[in-house]
Enzyme design. Structure first.
Site, PDB file in Angstrom:
ATOM      1  N   GLY A 158       0.825  -1.197   0.000  1.00  0.00           N
ATOM      2  CA  GLY A 158       0.000   0.000   0.000  1.00  0.00           C
ATOM      3  C   GLY A 158       0.860   1.247   0.000  1.00  0.00           C
ATOM      4  O   GLY A 158       1.899   1.328  -0.656  1.00  0.00           O
ATOM      5  N   GLY A 159       0.441   2.236   0.781  1.00  0.00           N
ATOM      6  CA  GLY A 159       1.165   3.496   0.854  1.00  0.00           C
ATOM      7  C   GLY A 159       2.581   3.350   1.359  1.00  0.00           C
ATOM      8  O   GLY A 159       3.451   4.180   1.048  1.00  0.00           O
ATOM      9  N   GLY A 165      24.063   8.269 -31.726  1.00  0.00           N
ATOM     10  CA  GLY A 165      23.614   9.071 -30.589  1.00  0.00           C
ATOM     11  C   GLY A 165      24.059   8.513 -29.259  1.00  0.00           C
ATOM     12  O   GLY A 165      24.251   9.260 -28.295  1.00  0.00           O
ATOM     13  N   ALA A 166      24.259   7.196 -29.181  1.00  0.00           N
ATOM     14  CA  ALA A 166      24.716   6.584 -27.930  1.00  0.00           C
ATOM     15  C   ALA A 166      26.115   7.062 -27.563  1.00  0.00           C
ATOM     16  O   ALA A 166      26.461   7.161 -26.384  1.00  0.00           O
ATOM     17  CB  ALA A 166      24.679   5.063 -28.046  1.00  0.00           C
TER      18      ALA A 166
END
Length: 527
Positions: A188-189, A423-424
């Site tokens: 949960g939280g 681009g790498a």
């Protein structure tokens, strides 16, 4: 624990005559009750599951007799649903400070033997007090999570407690290191506090994390799944990347937390920790000369290079089972901590993909926040192609790594070992992203793409014989490190055997590096 006993002994020696015997007995009884948590029966049940108790965990984590506890006598104030009859000193969490190898650390350890370690209003206040103290004095915070979640008998008060903890996690981020150990349920939280911290460790078979449990999942989506599959240690270290490392038992996890602690600074104003080493900084490693295979498509283990250049071959790898095509972790050179990022040709040929980009970007940001120099080893053929990658946002996720490197102001050293394409090449801490010192091994290739693929595009109408000649021509013109070096994109072309001492000299040179940035409220990282 030890200090508490000393305090009682001190009371007997110095103030016993001033206090009624009943007061001293009451103090000792209160301490005994607090140490028992939920009672011997529940302690035995914890041990039966192969788990340590909250206090036993702190004994393993901290230096002997260094723990000083706060809030031992705190009790909840709830009177609803029979809670007035369920009070335990400490209220399900042990908080305080101690030392790890002599260095100060603040800790909290949830006690599952007390109401399942559930978070109450007062329980949360104890944790918040420790978070506040860690910030005040500039010391790391380690949280040990073993809790059934919010105490439902307190309703919104327990939820408010989570909110207060999360707020402090956020504001401590980048100020003091935060480590979470998941040693039981965390649902949960409760999961958002570990998610906000810097590093998360789990224990195989006994810890799990999920926002909604198996029963809720079955009710809402009609999917049947057990806790381990939904949110166990293997799931989060191999599939989701939520956790960094998983260990076989509590003791292993705690000892490895101590080891990690040794690499990281106390806060964002203190320099990296150092220790003496007998490993000479100018050590030459001849084995690196033969690390790269003759066949450019054959993989090799980048971990061998990393292990060879760090002091005493001591490398603490983070997230080894997630996004295996990139390595991240800590080592030391000249006794001082460094962060290491390296493409791993053993997996996906070292390509960058969504998971690898996210993994490395977060690590770069942690190192930059705490002034840990970054050393990057590059062997990357590009970004992983595919419809799945594109549709899941490789553009945005790849930009995270680019952004992290460009934003970082710590010393940044890059070594290109074999290839850096497209681009790498730019993303992996190139000179264009203000890498401070960029080296390349003599056989490295730096180009838009591989020579064969480039020739096939540029000379697609050529015969096979001509294509081979054009491929060789492309290699000579673009695929050697000397072209990039002639443009100033590479500072030096080095022999592999000299990698360690060249990095050592570079780190020494950059020790007092300072970078001025324009004022801004905060950046806008491509999340």
């Amino acid at each position: 624990m030890g200090l508490a006993l000393l305090e009682v002994a001190s009371l007997h020696k110095t103030t016993y005559m001033k206090l009624k015997p009943s007061i001293v007995q009451q103090l000792e009884e209160k301490r005994r009750q607090a140490r028992l948590g939920g009672g011997q029966e529940r302690i035995d049940a914890q041990h039966t599951k192969g788990k340590l108790t909250a206090r036993e965990r702190l004994e393993v984590l901290l230096d002997p007799d260094s723990f000083e506890e706060y809030g031992m006598f705190v009790e909840h104030r709830s009177h609803d649903f029979g809670m007035e009859n369920k009070r335990n000193p400490g209220d399900g969490v042990v908080t305080g400070h101690g030392t790890i190898n002599g260095r100060l650390v603040f800790v909290y350890s949830q006690d599952f033997t007390v109401l399942g370690g559930s978070l109450s209003e007062t329980n949360a206040k104890k944790i918040c007090q420790i978070q506040d103290m860690a910030m005040k004095v500039g010391a790391p915070l380690i949280g040990i999570n073993d809790s059934g979640g919010a105490r439902i008998q307190e309703g919104v008060d327990s939820l408010g407690g989570y909110g207060e903890i999360f707020w402090r996690n956020v504001h401590a981020s980048g100020v003091v290191p935060q480590i979470s150990l998941i040693m039981g349920p965390c649902a949960g939280g409760a999961v958002y506090s570990p998610a906000l911290t810097d590093f998360t460790f789990m224990v195989k078979g006994s810890s799990y994390m999920f926002v909604t449990g198996p029963d809720v999942v079955k009710t809402v989506t009609h999917e049947e799944v057990d806790s381990e599959t939904l949110g166990g240690a293997s799931t989060h270290t191999q599939r989701t990347g939520v956790a960094d490392l998983a260990f076989d038992n509590d003791i292993d996890a705690l000892l490895q937390a101590r080891r990690l602690f040794n690499f990281i600074p106390a806060n964002n104003r203190e320099g990296v920790p150092t220790r003496s080493t007998m490993d000479p900084s100018d050590r030459i490693d001849l084995s690196l000369n033969t690390l790269i295979p003759d066949n450019p498509n054959k993989p090799y283990d980048m971990r061998e290079l990393v292990m060879s250049i760090v002091d005493e071959h001591d490398f603490f790898e983070i997230q080894p089972d997630y996004a295996k095509n990139i390595l991240i972790g800590f080592g030391r050179i000249d006794g001082a901590s460094i962060g290491i990022i390296a493409n791993q040709p053993m997996f996906l040929a070292g390509c960058l993909d969504i998971e690898a980009s996210r993994k490395a970007a977060r690590f770069v940001r942690f190192c930059d926040a705490f002034s840990i120099p970054i050393v990057t080893f590059v062997d990357v053929p590009g970004f992983l192609p595919g419809v799945d990658q594109e549709h899941n946002g490789i553009i945005k996720h790849g930009a995270k790594l680019l952004y992290a490197y460009a934003e970082a102001t710590v010393p940044k050293i890059t070594v290109i070992t074999r290839k850096a394409y497209g681009g790498a090449y730019i993303v992996m801490n190139s000179k264009h992203l203000k890498g401070d010192i960029n080296y390349a091994w003599a056989n490295a290739e730096i180009a838009v793409m591989g020579a064969k693929g480039a020739a096939e595009i540029l000379f697609k109408n050529s015969t096979n014989g001509d294509l081979e000649k054009k491929t060789a021509e492309y290699i000579d013109k673009f695929s050697t490190p000397f072209v990039a070096a002639s443009r100033g994109f590479i500072d030096d072309v080095i022999r592999p055997q000299n990698t360690r001492w060249r990095i050592s000299r570079a780190l020494s040179l950059l020790k007092n590096k300072k970078v001025e940035r324009p004022w801004r409220k905060h950046d806008n990282l491509p999340l």
